[in-house]
Write an enzyme that holds these catalytic residues in place. Structure first.
Site, PDB file in Angstrom:
ATOM      1  CB  SER A  51     -16.633  47.301  24.110  1.00  0.00           C
ATOM      2  OG  SER A  51     -17.185  46.529  25.154  1.00  0.00           O
TER       3      SER A  51
ATOM      4  CE  LYS B  62     -20.562  47.591  20.537  1.00  0.00           C
ATOM      5  NZ  LYS B  62     -20.581  49.050  20.704  1.00  0.00           N
TER       6      LYS B  62
END
Length: 465
Positions: A316, A322
């Site tokens: 991300s 992430k």
């Protein structure tokens, strides 16, 4: 910039002097100026291989002078070797059933052969694209034959890649053979299973795909070279027809054979639909497997989180930490592309009319793209995803124990209705089935433990008996 002037049926046209292609290719570049994917170079190289074979046969039959034939053979070999890849810029989507592609190859080989003989490009009195390079051939027998050869080569590579993927899945089946997890149907809790059993099921699916794709090569071995325009063989002698098949067998090392009815192979493309259909079956399995892995990997805290996929890149631009299952997502997208290619191939094949299918360029582009994409995708899936999968045993145990899956084992002893009542009670009171059974004292504790032993529940039979 220097130009040379060439002429054809429609008149004269300037062609860049340094170009190896000629007026036919120049017109096609203008007519099909889609600025998209260019013709598949694997197809181009198989067409060049056919040109080499034809020159060898025509030389042997005395139809081509030795010096001219040798120049064509050498030029064809250079095209096959990739020396002139930048001369094949035509759009993959073109009218004319592949005539523009065939002419592109004819012109490049002719102009290179002219150079080899000491002439200047465009001096077709030395080597002519049609009279010499295309002697005893037509686009309509060259193009389908080249496509079949190109497809067979890719099928063999894909089959080998699938064998490796199957083996890796079987390794995981063995590695995870003693780890329990919760099985699910319709995304809802079902019965206990071993993590390895899931990978064993994937391996069986890929094994079927490997075998189907390996066998479908047989469908492509029948070629129509020598059938010329509509399969009747006009302008190709019987000696040429038989000899060129033998030469192509030697050059390719493939078990290709002359069709006993070339008109069939010239006009009917159902074989390509059959091959594509099996690629679609593989795509369906890959899509299902990749989506399963994404679900089981989901989280790591807000999802199922029972397996851990290899981390290959940050996920991300706004959420630090992430990591996304990008390899599985790539596999899914390629699978969708192959399925859509199959639809295009089906439509193109069924749209052929009378003695020729004008839409073979679309069939060629979609089929070869599917084969090449799948070959590389299967390899990357194995190397960057399957190979590095780990199991979160703690989550597997927690999800299993917290589910009502174990209550199914009691049906034989207390009946479906009573088992349903216990399951409802466990959910309402946020307790495990084991805790509820101990509290209810329906059966002795030792018998309960014997019946709801999860390891027994992953095998056939009635637990506790």
């Amino acid at each position: 910039m220097n130009f040379r002037v060439e002429k054809d049926l429609l008149g004269e046209k300037e062609v860049e002097a340094s170009s190896y292609f000629g007026i036919n290719t120049e017109r096609a570049l203008e007519n099909f100026n889609l600025q998209n994917k260019t013709i598949n170079l694997n197809l181009v190289k198989e067409i060049a291989l056919i040109k080499k074979a034809a020159a060898l046969v025509n030389k042997d039959l005395g139809e081509l002078k030795i010096e001219k034939a040798d120049a064509i053979i050498k030029a064809s070999e250079e095209v096959i070797g990739g020396k002139f890849d930048n001369q094949f810029k035509l759009s993959a989507f073109q009218g004319g059933a592949g005539t523009s592609t065939n002419m592109n190859v004819n012109e490049v080989i002719a102009n290179r052969a002219i150079e080899i003989l000491g002439g200047e490009k465009g001096n077709y009195s030395l080597v002519h694209p049609l009279n010499d390079v295309n002697m005893s051939q037509s686009t309509n027998d060259v193009y389908p034959t080249a496509l079949r050869i190109a497809a067979i080569r890719r099928i063999r590579k894909l089959s080998s890649c699938l064998s490796d993927l199957q083996e890796e899945l079987q390794v995981k089946e063995n590695d995870f053979s003693d780890i329990l997890k919760l099985g699910r149907t319709q995304l809802m809790d079902a019965l206990p299973m071993m993590v390895g059993q899931g990978f064993g099921a994937y391996a069986k699916a890929i094994a079927r795909d490997r075998w189907r794709i390996y066998k479908v090569e047989e469908r492509l071995r029948e070629i129509n070279i020598g059938g010329t325009a509509i399969g009747t063989g006009l302008n190709a002698t019987n000696k040429f027809i038989y000899k060129i098949t033998d030469v192509l067998q030697d050059l390719t090392g493939l078990g290709i054979a002359r069709s006993d009815y070339p008109m069939d192979v010239t006009q009917n493309c159902d074989v390509f639909v059959e091959v594509s259909g099996l690629l679609k079956s593989l795509a369906c399995n890959l899509l299902k497997i990749s989506n399963d892995l994404r679900l089981l990997n989901s989280g790591p805290f807000g999802g199922i989180g029972e397996i851990i996929l290899p981390k290959v890149q940050a996920g991300s631009t706004i959420m630090p930490g992430k990591v996304n299952p990008v390899i599985a997502e790539m596999v899914a997208q390629v699978s969708m592309r192959v399925i859509s290619n199959d639809t295009a191939i089906t439509m193109a094949s069924s749209s052929g009319q009378l003695e020729l299918n004008a839409f073979t360029p679309l069939i060629a582009e979609c089929l070869l793209e599917s084969l090449e994409l799948l070959e590389r995708t299967v390899t990357l899936f194995r190397e960057k995803c399957i190979n590095g999968i780990k199991v979160n045993e703690e989550n597997c145990k927690k999800n299993l124990e917290n589910s009502t899956a174990l209550v199914t084992a009691l049906v034989h002893y207390i009946g479906y209705d009573k088992a349903s009542e216990l399951a409802k009670k466990a959910l309402k009171n946020h307790k495990t089935i084991r805790e509820i059974l101990y509290e209810e004292k329906i059966l002795p504790k030792e018998k309960i433990d014997e019946i709801i032993n999860p390891y027994q529940l992953t095998k056939p039979g009635i637990p506790g008996k």
